[in-house]
Design a protein around this motif. Structure first.
Motif, PDB file in Angstrom:
ATOM      1  N   SER A   1      16.185  29.431   9.598  1.00 22.51           N
ATOM      2  CA  SER A   1      16.330  28.222   9.767  1.00 22.51           C
ATOM      3  C   SER A   1      15.419  27.427  10.398  1.00 22.51           C
ATOM      4  CB  SER A   1      17.908  27.687  10.494  1.00 22.51           C
ATOM      5  OG  SER A   1      18.493  26.820   9.518  1.00 22.51           O
ATOM      6  N   PHE A   2      16.266  25.452  10.626  1.00 23.62           N
ATOM      7  CA  PHE A   2      14.920  25.236  10.991  1.00 23.62           C
ATOM      8  C   PHE A   2      15.626  23.586  10.941  1.00 23.62           C
ATOM      9  CE2 PHE A   2      14.754  24.383   5.601  1.00 23.62           C
ATOM     10  CZ  PHE A   2      14.939  23.782   6.285  1.00 23.62           C
ATOM     11  N   VAL A   3      15.113  22.866  12.187  1.00 33.42           N
ATOM     12  CA  VAL A   3      16.172  21.786  12.361  1.00 33.42           C
ATOM     13  C   VAL A   3      14.903  20.634  12.245  1.00 33.42           C
ATOM     14  CG1 VAL A   3      16.662  20.259  14.034  1.00 33.42           C
ATOM     15  CG2 VAL A   3      16.373  22.511  14.558  1.00 33.42           C
ATOM     16  N   VAL A   4      14.989  19.895  10.742  1.00 38.66           N
ATOM     17  CA  VAL A   4      14.222  18.284  10.611  1.00 38.66           C
ATOM     18  C   VAL A   4      14.072  17.212  11.166  1.00 38.66           C
ATOM     19  CG1 VAL A   4      14.125  16.732   8.957  1.00 38.66           C
ATOM     20  CG2 VAL A   4      15.479  19.059   8.387  1.00 38.66           C
ATOM     21  N   LYS A   5      12.912  17.540  11.452  1.00 38.59           N
ATOM     22  CA  LYS A   5      12.355  16.490  12.852  1.00 38.59           C
ATOM     23  C   LYS A   5      12.959  15.051  12.575  1.00 38.59           C
ATOM     24  CE  LYS A   5       8.003  13.832  14.436  1.00 38.59           C
ATOM     25  NZ  LYS A   5       8.322  14.700  16.052  1.00 38.59           N
ATOM     26  N   THR A   6      13.522  14.721  14.115  1.00 40.39           N
ATOM     27  CA  THR A   6      14.344  13.707  14.517  1.00 40.39           C
ATOM     28  C   THR A   6      13.946  12.199  13.102  1.00 40.39           C
ATOM     29  OG1 THR A   6      14.943  14.342  17.005  1.00 40.39           O
ATOM     30  CG2 THR A   6      15.750  12.298  15.896  1.00 40.39           C
ATOM     31  N   LEU A   7      15.544  12.325  12.842  1.00 44.82           N
ATOM     32  CA  LEU A   7      15.643  10.891  11.903  1.00 44.82           C
ATOM     33  C   LEU A   7      16.124   9.526  12.711  1.00 44.82           C
ATOM     34  CD1 LEU A   7      16.318  13.079   8.295  1.00 44.82           C
ATOM     35  CD2 LEU A   7      14.353  12.682   9.574  1.00 44.82           C
ATOM     36  N   SER A   8      15.749   8.381  11.985  1.00 50.37           N
ATOM     37  CA  SER A   8      16.395   7.392  12.563  1.00 50.37           C
ATOM     38  C   SER A   8      16.403   6.680  11.351  1.00 50.37           C
ATOM     39  CB  SER A   8      16.055   6.735  14.096  1.00 50.37           C
ATOM     40  OG  SER A   8      16.512   5.635  14.635  1.00 50.37           O
ATOM     41  N   VAL A   9      17.451   5.075  11.686  1.00 52.33           N
ATOM     42  CA  VAL A   9      16.974   4.070  10.944  1.00 52.33           C
ATOM     43  C   VAL A   9      16.279   3.224  11.179  1.00 52.33           C
ATOM     44  CG1 VAL A   9      20.468   3.905  11.541  1.00 52.33           C
ATOM     45  CG2 VAL A   9      18.555   2.585  12.965  1.00 52.33           C
ATOM     46  N   ASP A  10      15.808   3.229   9.813  1.00 49.28           N
ATOM     47  CA  ASP A  10      14.371   2.473   9.830  1.00 49.28           C
ATOM     48  C   ASP A  10      13.982   1.514  10.679  1.00 49.28           C
ATOM     49  OD1 ASP A  10      14.666   4.080   8.029  1.00 49.28           O
ATOM     50  OD2 ASP A  10      14.555   2.269   5.802  1.00 49.28           O
ATOM     51  N   LYS A  11      14.906   1.010  11.817  1.00 44.99           N
ATOM     52  CA  LYS A  11      14.068  -0.102  12.252  1.00 44.99           C
ATOM     53  C   LYS A  11      13.789   0.382  13.344  1.00 44.99           C
ATOM     54  CE  LYS A  11      19.126  -1.058  14.153  1.00 44.99           C
ATOM     55  NZ  LYS A  11      20.474  -1.597  14.542  1.00 44.99           N
ATOM     56  N   ASN A  12      14.402   2.031  14.437  1.00 45.51           N
ATOM     57  CA  ASN A  12      13.548   2.110  15.462  1.00 45.51           C
ATOM     58  C   ASN A  12      12.912   2.838  14.692  1.00 45.51           C
ATOM     59  OD1 ASN A  12      15.684   1.541  16.369  1.00 45.51           O
ATOM     60  ND2 ASN A  12      16.947   3.121  15.498  1.00 45.51           N
ATOM     61  N   ILE A  13      11.611   3.036  13.936  1.00 48.18           N
ATOM     62  CA  ILE A  13      10.958   3.684  13.435  1.00 48.18           C
ATOM     63  C   ILE A  13       9.340   3.165  13.813  1.00 48.18           C
ATOM     64  CG2 ILE A  13       9.355   5.123  11.721  1.00 48.18           C
ATOM     65  CD1 ILE A  13      11.529   6.232  12.148  1.00 48.18           C
ATOM     66  N   ARG A  14       8.635   4.089  14.773  1.00 51.87           N
ATOM     67  CA  ARG A  14       7.232   3.427  15.279  1.00 51.87           C
ATOM     68  C   ARG A  14       6.042   4.956  14.860  1.00 51.87           C
ATOM     69  NH1 ARG A  14       7.236   2.155  20.965  1.00 51.87           N
ATOM     70  NH2 ARG A  14       8.938   4.394  21.250  1.00 51.87           N
ATOM     71  N   PRO A  15       4.691   4.363  15.462  1.00 54.05           N
ATOM     72  CA  PRO A  15       3.745   5.094  14.780  1.00 54.05           C
ATOM     73  C   PRO A  15       3.504   5.600  16.148  1.00 54.05           C
ATOM     74  CG  PRO A  15       2.967   3.087  14.924  1.00 54.05           C
ATOM     75  CD  PRO A  15       4.085   2.358  15.006  1.00 54.05           C
TER      76      PRO A  15
END
Length: 406
Positions: free
Chosen positions: A41-55
């Protein structure tokens, strides 16, 4: 006949080898390739609510190598750089394959955000949701990742917030950057965690360029304290899995420095049911898993294990506190003349940092009175020509018992 099929948290996987949450799971294209190559299996790269996304910064990786072989890897990569609507499109074809997978999520201590992300993961096909409370760089500054993972109460609260919102199993991913991992593990368990994953990366600095006076990962002349992984952290990961296995009553997923099938079995024998692998995939590619499966099956057949579950925790009885280790005061080194290269590494090591018991030119003429029994000679031997054997009787005791009376 031995089989690799593994049941973990009520979900059946083809084998216990997962790809962990990191750059190898950063898109649907990558996830499909993982499925095609035969990983469990795999663990999807960590997701978050849009306000926490940074480059991310560039570059964000550095390594330590010896003779071309990876010793350690450092990364200062953050969670996904994509918003949830992008991930919804990426995950749709993956859901259609029917392959079970884990989705990693992260948020600040805002419990509503954690609850929302847990629901989102379940609604978009996750069989298990993993709570990333352990990233050691970039995220703690924003009150995420390790900021939460170092506080048992926050770990409890976050775990409970997600557990109360979802019907799928919840797995909390722990940071090794704490004084007592068992307290954090117990807090997650009390909060309702169905399993624990450990370890995330170890905070550190992997390299310093002494000619330009800067540290890795050398981002336009600057470095940072970031997450270290690879073989250099495996002893920490193995220790933590053993400690957790002896202190909680929920399943474990082992992570940290796994670069071979052998290392994966080490984690399993210390209590993990599944393993998560990232650095090995980066170094060797996804295709390495086929060899791992073949080697593991051969080992199981040879050693008489029918299932992965038969191996889970098999080595735990051999993990003791220091005070209960047995003392054998008649163990001495013995040199196999047929293997010995006469390189004198053992004699130099013993003379300079041991008891000076090994003499030249007769390396096997060891002075037992000067021997400290430390096994340094065996450790430095490049061809394993030295082993520790009982000579002149045998006297054993544990340190809490004290030595036997003459």
């Amino acid at each position: 006949m031995a089989r690799l099929e593994t049941e973990f948290l009520g979900v059946t996987f083809d084998n216990p080898f997962f790809i962990g949450s990191a750059s190898p799971t950063l898109s649907g294209k990558h996830l499909q390739k993982i499925i095609d190559k035969g990983w469990g299996s795999f663990v999807v790269k960590t997701l978050s609510v849009d306000k926490n996304i940074r480059p991310d910064v560039r570059p964000r990786l550095a390594s330590v190598r010896k003779d071309g072989t990876l010793s350690g890897l450092q990364n200062c990569e953050l969670i996904t750089t994509h918003h949830l609507d992008w991930w919804e499109r990426e995950l749709k074809p993956i859901q259609e394959t029917g392959a079970p997978f884990v989705t990693s999520i992260m948020a600040t201590p805002d419990l509503d955000d954690w609850a929302f992300m847990g629901r989102w993961a379940e609604e978009h096909g996750a069989s298990i949701v993993e709570l990333n409370v352990s990233c050691p760089h970039g995220c703690p500054e924003e009150h995420m990742g390790m900021f939460i993972g170092q506080d048992p109460q926050l770990v409890h609260d976050v775990t409970k917030a997600v557990k109360d919102e979802v019907s799928i199993p919840v797995m909390t991913k722990l940071t090794p950057n704490v004084m007592d991992i068992t307290q954090v593990g117990k807090a997650a368990e009390k909060g309702g965690a169905d399993a624990l994953a450990a370890i995330n990366t170890v905070a550190g600095i992997i390299d310093v360029d002494i000619y330009n006076a800067t540290a890795a990962p050398f981002v336009l002349g600057k470095g940072t304290i970031a997450g270290n992984s690879g073989p250099q952290v495996r002893p920490i990961g193995l220790r933590i899995i053993a400690e957790l296995a002896q202190s909680v009553n929920i399943p474990l997923s082992g992570i940290g420095g796994i670069d071979s099938w052998y290392n994966a079995i080490e984690y399993i024998m210390l209590g993990a049911t599944t393993t998560q692998n990232v650095t090995a995939a980066m170094w060797y590619g996804f295709g390495i898993v086929e060899k791992w499966k073949q080697k593991t099956l051969a080992f199981m057949e040879e050693e008489g294990y029918d299932t992965i579950d038969d191996m889970v925790g098999a080595a735990l009885d051999g993990v003791s506190s220091y005070d209960h280790l047995e003392v054998e005061d008649h163990l001495y080194p013995e040199v196999d003349d047929g293997k010995c290269l006469h390189c004198n590494r053992c004699t130099v090591a013993c003379a300079d940092t041991g008891g000076g018991a090994i003499k030249v030119p007769k390396i096997n003429d060891i002075n037992d009175e000067e021997c400290l029994g430390c096994a340094l000679c065996a450790v430095v031997c490049p061809v394993n020509a030295i082993e520790m054997v009982v000579r002149g009787g045998s006297r054993r005791w544990t340190r809490d018992e004290g030595p036997p009376q003459e």
